[in-house]
Design a protein around this motif. Structure first.
Motif, short mmCIF file in Angstrom:
data_model
loop_
_atom_site.label_atom_id
_atom_site.label_comp_id
_atom_site.label_asym_id
_atom_site.label_seq_id
_atom_site.Cartn_x
_atom_site.Cartn_y
_atom_site.Cartn_z
N ALA A 1 0.84 -1.20 0.00
CA ALA A 1 0.00 0.00 0.00
C ALA A 1 0.87 1.25 0.00
O ALA A 1 0.63 2.20 -0.76
N TRP B 1 2.70 2.04 -3.38
CA TRP B 1 1.82 2.32 -4.52
C TRP B 1 0.79 3.40 -4.21
O TRP B 1 -0.28 3.45 -4.81
N GLY C 1 -0.90 4.19 -1.41
CA GLY C 1 -1.96 3.99 -0.43
C GLY C 1 -1.43 4.10 0.99
O GLY C 1 -0.36 4.65 1.24
N ASN D 1 -6.11 3.57 3.10
CA ASN D 1 -6.43 3.34 1.69
C ASN D 1 -5.68 2.11 1.22
O ASN D 1 -4.59 2.21 0.65
N ASP E 1 -6.67 -0.17 -0.96
CA ASP E 1 -7.00 -0.65 -2.30
C ASP E 1 -5.78 -0.80 -3.21
O ASP E 1 -5.67 -1.82 -3.92
N PRO E 2 -4.84 0.17 -3.23
CA PRO E 2 -3.67 -0.02 -4.11
C PRO E 2 -2.89 -1.28 -3.81
O PRO E 2 -2.33 -1.91 -4.72
N THR F 1 -4.84 -4.30 -5.33
CA THR F 1 -4.78 -4.23 -6.79
C THR F 1 -3.42 -4.67 -7.32
O THR F 1 -3.33 -5.49 -8.25
N HIS F 2 -2.38 -4.17 -6.71
CA HIS F 2 -1.03 -4.48 -7.21
C HIS F 2 -0.58 -5.89 -6.84
O HIS F 2 0.11 -6.54 -7.62
#
Length: 345
Positions: A180, A183, A185, A189, A191-192, A195-196
């Motif tokens: 996180a 990237w 986040g 947060n 989410d990154p 996703t990655h």
């Protein structure tokens, strides 16, 4: 690994440590007192018996009772017995210890432990940090080019070679939070990270423990993962010299073993004395020499070749990456479900 201090000299140094103790505190330790300590087994137990339990028993005529096991059981027991503990000392990890202080299960740092004056600030959160054991990148130098950044997991040459750690768990939590961070986040947060990490699939494997990871390295199942640096260094020096413990530019994820004095203990002075000896240079040095745990105090001198393998000095400690563990724990169940769906599935 060969310890640099003999057992006799180490015990002698430990016995000498309480001399700096205030006389009133020493007088409160009564012969026949029993101290119950919940801690991990193995080498940690052996070091504590040698450098802490034996000196206290010999000097004060007390008895030390060990309750061995993982943090889950002793944490649950400590919470169930809040205010009327059967444990006097419980050893917890970094996020459990901080929460336990907030919940009134264990005590915060006080001025009754002289050696606590030498603790680094991050080791004073949630009790008395007794060892830094950071989580970092580990990899097989034969299979991939040097890894110097957490972003290296997303290099093309690592495709299909990554052994990702499961979540929750210290390794998986560090992996998620560092992903996180790099990237864009954070704990607020995440989410990154998901996703990655999902973009890295397919993984060579998912690892759920150090033993499992090391067996996978032995069998060349994969070439890179995220693990405790100390344990991996022991593995590399005893079984697999091809494994490298990285020092990423963004920092290693902080992990700390914490000695926590329970709220309501009736052996307060003896508990303080226990922690003081654990923070003594002799005990901290034994941790470093035998299991590569890094000292949490700033008054330990180590040979340069050993210090180079550890987190040593204010600059190195400041580089450790800490997190908002309250927020992490509150989200653990939700993130665990998401990890199962999006990463492990």
């Amino acid at each position: 690994m060969t310890a640099l201090i003999s057992r006799r000299a180490a015990i002698g140094a430990a016995l000498a440590a309480p001399v700096i103790w205030g006389q009133d505190a020493v007088a409160q330790i009564r012969r026949g007192d029993e101290l119950t300590v919940g801690v991990w087994g193995g080498m940690q137990e052996r070091i504590l018996r040698e450098f802490v339990a034996t000196p206290l028993e010999q000097q004060h005529g007390v008895k030390i009772n060990f309750v061995l096991g993982g943090t889950t059981d002793r944490r649950a027991r400590a919470y169930a017995e809040r205010g009327r503990p059967s444990f006097d000392i419980v050893y917890l990890n970094i996020f459990e210890s901080r929460q336990a202080v907030k919940d009134g299960v264990t005590q915060d740092v006080t001025g009754n432990v002289p050696n606590a004056a030498y603790l680094y600030p991050v080791a004073k959160l949630g009790g008395y940090g007794v060892a830094f054991n950071p989580v970092t990148i580990v990899y097989d130098k034969r299979k991939v080019a040097p890894m110097t950044s957490w972003r290296d997991f997303w290099r093309d040459d690592l495709k299909g070679k990554i052994i990702w750690p499961t979540y929750p768990g210290a390794q998986g939590t560090s992996a998620l939070l560092m992903a996180a961070k790099i990237w864009g986040g954070s704990e607020t947060n995440i989410d990154p990270a998901f996703t990655h990490i999902a973009a890295l699939k397919p993984f060579a494997a998912i690892q759920a423990s150090q033993d499992q990871l090391y067996a996978m390295f032995d069998q060349e199942v994969g070439a890179a993962s995220i693990e405790f640096g100390s344990f991996t260094r022991v593995y590399a020096e005893t079984r697999n010299p091809n494994i490298i413990i990285a020092d990423p530019t963004e920092g290693q994820a902080v992990a700390t073993n914490v000695a926590c004095i329970t709220t309501g203990t009736t052996k307060q002075a003896l508990a303080d004395a226990w922690v003081n000896l654990h923070l003594s240079p002799a005990c901290q040095r034994a941790y470093a020499e035998r299991i590569y745990y890094s000292p949490t105090v700033n008054n330990v001198e180590l040979p340069p070749e050993l210090a180079a393998k550890l987190v040593m000095g204010p600059a190195a400690v400041d580089k450790l990456v800490d997190f908002d563990w309250d927020l992490v724990i509150r989200n653990q169940a939700r993130w665990s479900n998401r990890f199962t769906r999006e990463i492990a599935g």
